[in-house]
Enzyme design. Structure first.
Site, PDB file in Angstrom:
ATOM      1  N   ARG A 273      21.650 -45.362  95.530  1.00 26.62           N
ATOM      2  CA  ARG A 273      21.798 -45.493  93.724  1.00 26.62           C
ATOM      3  C   ARG A 273      21.367 -44.420  93.027  1.00 26.62           C
ATOM      4  NH1 ARG A 273      20.165 -52.129  93.224  1.00 26.62           N
ATOM      5  NH2 ARG A 273      21.611 -52.686  94.717  1.00 26.62           N
ATOM      6  N   ARG A 288      11.547 -47.567  93.441  1.00 28.28           N
ATOM      7  CA  ARG A 288      12.943 -47.316  93.020  1.00 28.28           C
ATOM      8  C   ARG A 288      13.252 -45.909  93.573  1.00 28.28           C
ATOM      9  NH1 ARG A 288      15.343 -49.267  88.333  1.00 28.28           N
ATOM     10  NH2 ARG A 288      13.275 -50.259  87.844  1.00 28.28           N
ATOM     11  N   GLU A 360      10.671 -57.525  91.085  1.00 31.83           N
ATOM     12  CA  GLU A 360      11.800 -57.848  91.794  1.00 31.83           C
ATOM     13  C   GLU A 360      11.784 -57.404  93.232  1.00 31.83           C
ATOM     14  OE1 GLU A 360      15.477 -56.717  89.806  1.00 31.83           O
ATOM     15  OE2 GLU A 360      16.698 -57.238  91.574  1.00 31.83           O
ATOM     16  N   SER A 363      17.684 -60.632  94.546  1.00 34.34           N
ATOM     17  CA  SER A 363      18.497 -61.040  93.178  1.00 34.34           C
ATOM     18  C   SER A 363      19.383 -61.828  93.861  1.00 34.34           C
ATOM     19  CB  SER A 363      19.099 -59.924  92.455  1.00 34.34           C
ATOM     20  OG  SER A 363      19.537 -60.055  91.305  1.00 34.34           O
ATOM     21  N   ARG A 405      10.834 -52.672  99.572  1.00 34.81           N
ATOM     22  CA  ARG A 405       9.949 -53.527  98.819  1.00 34.81           C
ATOM     23  C   ARG A 405       9.119 -54.541  99.322  1.00 34.81           C
ATOM     24  NH1 ARG A 405      13.043 -53.932  92.556  1.00 34.81           N
ATOM     25  NH2 ARG A 405      13.297 -51.929  92.299  1.00 34.81           N
TER      26      ARG A 405
END
Length: 439
Positions: A273, A288, A360, A363, A405
């Site tokens: 990303r 991130r 998070e 999702s 994560r």
RNA sequence: GGAGAGGUGGCCGAGUGGCCGAAGGCAGCAGUUUGCUAAACUGCCGUAGGGGGAAACUUCUACCGAGGGUUCAAAUCCCUCCCUCUCCGCCA
């Protein structure tokens, strides 16, 4: 109607008739998520398209009749010049109208592809994350010395995370895992895949990590979010931002047999990303990154079962955290916080002691027919009654889980006063029996 | 990367400008025959969209890998792209 396959490479999100008939209702519902759509222009284009289409069809019918006449005359060895001249002018008229129509269709398709999905009725209203609704918690935070160390500090001290060298060889927002860190990451991937395949009924897939433009359009990353993706310079390939893209596209342009549904896949892939627009946010640690590993869950169901499946799928993702003994909560995203393609999303947020916060880690979304329409994934009951309509499936997916994560959460939640980290029971056999990572 | 061959309905496969939405076969469905199975025979048998009809149905339009073009008329001719296969080169 004009053949839509002419523009088949540009899939359609909203069925144009449904859009026309329900424009105001859709407009109102999308207002909840703050969609910016030029509604009036859209309405006008749909009407124009309709008018021109019926004109073309009428003219084409005339042309077909005329051409048949020519054929008959020619076969009878009679002159056909008059008819040919007349047909030529009809042909020219058709061409003119079709050119106009093509322009309209292109604009319309492009606009259409930029309209987000409708939120489900159970989705709370709201603009941003503040309106998300917590629906349950599991476990409790570990008791740790205050302040708890961050996973970044722990990992670097243990010599299993190396951000400096990652910056040297790649840049900011990359990480290098070494030694027990690399092995822990690999252990997590295997643990997750094994649980989903043996206990939850998913079929494992290892897909391409590069995909074409059509695939990205089908799942909704394109055309609107190209700046979030990495793209190859010389070929029209994109690095996948999630396994959702290749795995959902497995069945693009297919009609599935109803008896085969639900179909459940799990896939490990790295995810890439650009994180454009997140400068300065989460700059430290594994939170991130431009590249991270994820195990994804993807499901295809009949429409009647997709919300039941969403609960299941979310529970499957939760089972990973439960197995690792990590405290988390589940929230329902409000309309304004959901992704473009989702009709309803649950986020699973894991407890991060160093931030004293939930973050998070998964999702899970139901896309209903949104992706299925863009990707043209239908189903049909072939054994059943005659004339049964083929309909679009519902697609779902969720992280099960984001691996980096998860590693981060383990480091922080299982940290010891001496800076070492205990390995959760469930992972030890994937770690060759290692119980603790220490210096 | 170089050279060549292809992509037609669920499958196989014919079709080089008109009567082709597409022969023929297989599979499938319904029926006749039948002690049962099988065989034989008859009929049906693509998708999407618009109009008409209560409905069975009917009519129009589009679709032969995708997109554009030539033509009164395109599965068929031309251009671009995608994919598959074979040989050579390269590579894991």
């Amino acid at each position: 109607m004009l053949d839509s396959s002419r523009f088949q490479e540009l899939p359609t999100m909203y069925d144009l008739r449904a859009l026309r008939d329900n424009l105001d209702a859709i407009r109102e519902q999308l207002g909840l998520r703050g969609a910016d759509v030029p509604w009036d222009r859209l309405r006008a284009l749909i009407e124009q398209r309709r008018t021109l289409t019926s004109q073309v069809e009428q003219l084409r019918s005339e042309l077909n009749k005329g051409s048949e006449e020519v054929a008959t005359l020619k076969r009878a060895k009679q002159p056909a010049d008059a008819a040919m001249v007349a047909m030529k002018s009809i042909g020219e008229r058709i061409k003119r109208i079709e050119d106009e129509l093509r322009g309209i269709e292109e604009t319309l398709t492009d606009l259409n592809l930029r309209i987000p999905n409708l939120p489900h009725a159970s989705v709370p209203a709201g603009k941003d994350a503040d309106s998300n609704v917590e629906i349950r918690r599991w476990g409790s935070p570990p008791i740790l010395p205050i302040p708890a160390k961050s996973h970044g500090d722990l990992g670097e001290a243990l010599g299993i995370l190396d951000f400096d060298r990652a910056a040297k060889i790649a840049g900011a927002r990359f990480a290098v895992l070494t030694g027990a860190g690399a092995r822990l990451e690999r252990a997590l991937i295997n643990y997750m895949l094994d649980l989903h395949t043996t206990q939850h009924g998913y079929r494992e897939v290892l897909p391409p990590f590069l995909v074409n433009r059509s695939s990205m359009t089908a799942t909704g990353q394109l055309p609107k979010f190209e700046e979030d993706l990495f793209r190859l310079r010389d070929e029209d390939y994109f690095l996948i931002p999630t396994a959702e893209v290749p795995v959902t596209n497995l069945h693009r342009n297919e009609t599935l047999n109803e008896s085969a549904l639900p179909i459940r896949y799990t896939a490990y892939t790295p995810c890439f990303r650009r994180e454009a627009g997140s400068y300065g946010k989460d700059t430290k640690g594994l939170i991130r990154l431009h590249q991270f590993n994820k195990v994804e869950l993807v499901a295809f169901t009949i429409p009647e079962q997709s919300y039941e499946e969403l609960e299941r799928l979310t529970n499957h993702a939760e089972a990973i955290l439960q197995g690792l003994g990590l405290h988390y909560r589940v929230v329902t995203l409000c309309a304004g916080d959901m992704g473009f393609s989702a009709a309803k999303t649950y986020d699973i947020e894991v407890w991060l002691p160093s931030q004293n916060h939930y973050r998070e880690i998964s999702s899970c979304s139901n896309f209903e027919g949104f992706q299925a329409r863009r990707a043209s994934i239908r189903y049909k009951d072939t054994g059943g009654k005659k004339g049964q309509k083929t309909e679009f499936v519902h697609t779902l997916n969720g992280s099960g889980l984001a691996v980096g994560r998860t590693l981060m959460a383990i480091l922080e939640n299982y940290q010891q006063p001496d800076g070492s980290v205990t390995i959760p029971e469930r992972l030890r056999h994937y770690m060759g029996g290692v119980e603790r990572i220490k210096k």
